[in-house]
Design an enzyme around this catalytic site. Structure first.
Site, PDB file in Angstrom:
ATOM      1  N   THR A 120      -5.793  10.098  11.863  1.00 27.64           N
ATOM      2  CA  THR A 120      -4.545  10.860  11.757  1.00 27.64           C
ATOM      3  C   THR A 120      -4.083  10.961  10.315  1.00 27.64           C
ATOM      4  O   THR A 120      -3.584  12.003   9.876  1.00 27.64           O
ATOM      5  CB  THR A 120      -3.449  10.221  12.621  1.00 27.64           C
ATOM      6  N   CYS A 121      -4.244   9.895   9.554  1.00 27.19           N
ATOM      7  CA  CYS A 121      -3.825   9.882   8.156  1.00 27.19           C
ATOM      8  C   CYS A 121      -4.608  10.893   7.334  1.00 27.19           C
ATOM      9  O   CYS A 121      -4.059  11.583   6.475  1.00 27.19           O
ATOM     10  CB  CYS A 121      -4.003   8.480   7.570  1.00 27.19           C
ATOM     11  N   SER A 122      -5.911  10.988   7.591  1.00 29.20           N
ATOM     12  CA  SER A 122      -6.797  11.867   6.818  1.00 29.20           C
ATOM     13  C   SER A 122      -6.763  13.319   7.282  1.00 29.20           C
ATOM     14  O   SER A 122      -6.953  14.231   6.476  1.00 29.20           O
ATOM     15  CB  SER A 122      -8.243  11.361   6.896  1.00 29.20           C
TER      16      SER A 122
END
Length: 211
Positions: A97-99
């Site tokens: 999700t962060c990337s």
């Protein structure tokens, strides 16, 4: 297909994490229920942190690599004094999700955010500066967002946003909960704090609406 399944499983793992700061109404009797029932009870928990709107951020030193690949340090005070700053945190560099969503969203919307008076946009993660540099290079990010290492978690702990993933098989240890905050002259004006690693209110569009 295997990679997609692994990514989905990891995202669900982060989204399901809760931490000791959460307060619940779970009583002794509910502890005998199934894991699914306990999970539902935690969904209604109040999300809390040490920091809140109206507070002045504690100072801390963070590190990063500049455009010349030189290791530098900065402080929360330098990032926020007499400035309008967006700080957002992710549970970990290179995580799905962060990337795929959180960081890219702020890169994409950086121009709009700065047109509304934001001086600096910075991403904080409990990863070392070398990992943050590799992540930045992997995503092809320029200077739209400053990627900051809170390697020892000092700042994360100071604001009460630790996310303990040490009991999970993926072995991430203690990281940061996902959040986004708008800070003006060191004072928190907006704080969108997620439950665990969920991604529902801390994106770039959410911060645009708050400006």
């Amino acid at each position: 297909m295997a990679a997609a399944t692994a990514s989905l499983s990891f995202t669900r793992l982060l989204s399901s994490v809760t931490k000791p700061h959460l307060t619940t109404t779970t009583n002794h009797r509910s502890l005998t229920f199934s894991p699914i029932r306990r999970s539902l009870s935690l969904k209604s928990s109040k999300i809390t942190a040490t920091i809140s709107v109206g507070d002045k951020l504690p100072d801390a030193t963070l590190s990063y690599f500049d455009s010349d690949n030189e290791l530098q340090t900065t402080t929360i005070s330098d990032l926020t004094k007499s400035k309008k700053t967006i700080l957002f945190a992710v549970p970990g560099a290179f995580t799905p999700t962060c990337s795929q969503k959180h960081l890219p969203g702020f890169v994409e919307k950086s121009g709009e955010l700065k047109s509304k008076g934001v001086d600096t946009i910075a991403c904080v993660s409990v990863n070392d500066a070398f990992v943050m540099k590799a992540w930045k290079n992997d995503l092809g990010i320029g200077d739209q967002v400053l990627l900051l290492s809170d390697g020892n978690g000092d700042f994360t702990k100071a604001i009460g946003c630790e996310l303990d993933l040490s009991d999970k098989p993926i072995g991430l240890g203690v990281r940061s909960r996902r959040y986004a905050m708008l800070v003006e002259d060191g004072v928190v004006k907006v704080l969108n704090l997620e439950e665990g690693g969920a991604f529902t209110s801390s994106g770039a569009d959410d911060m645009l609406k708050a400006l």
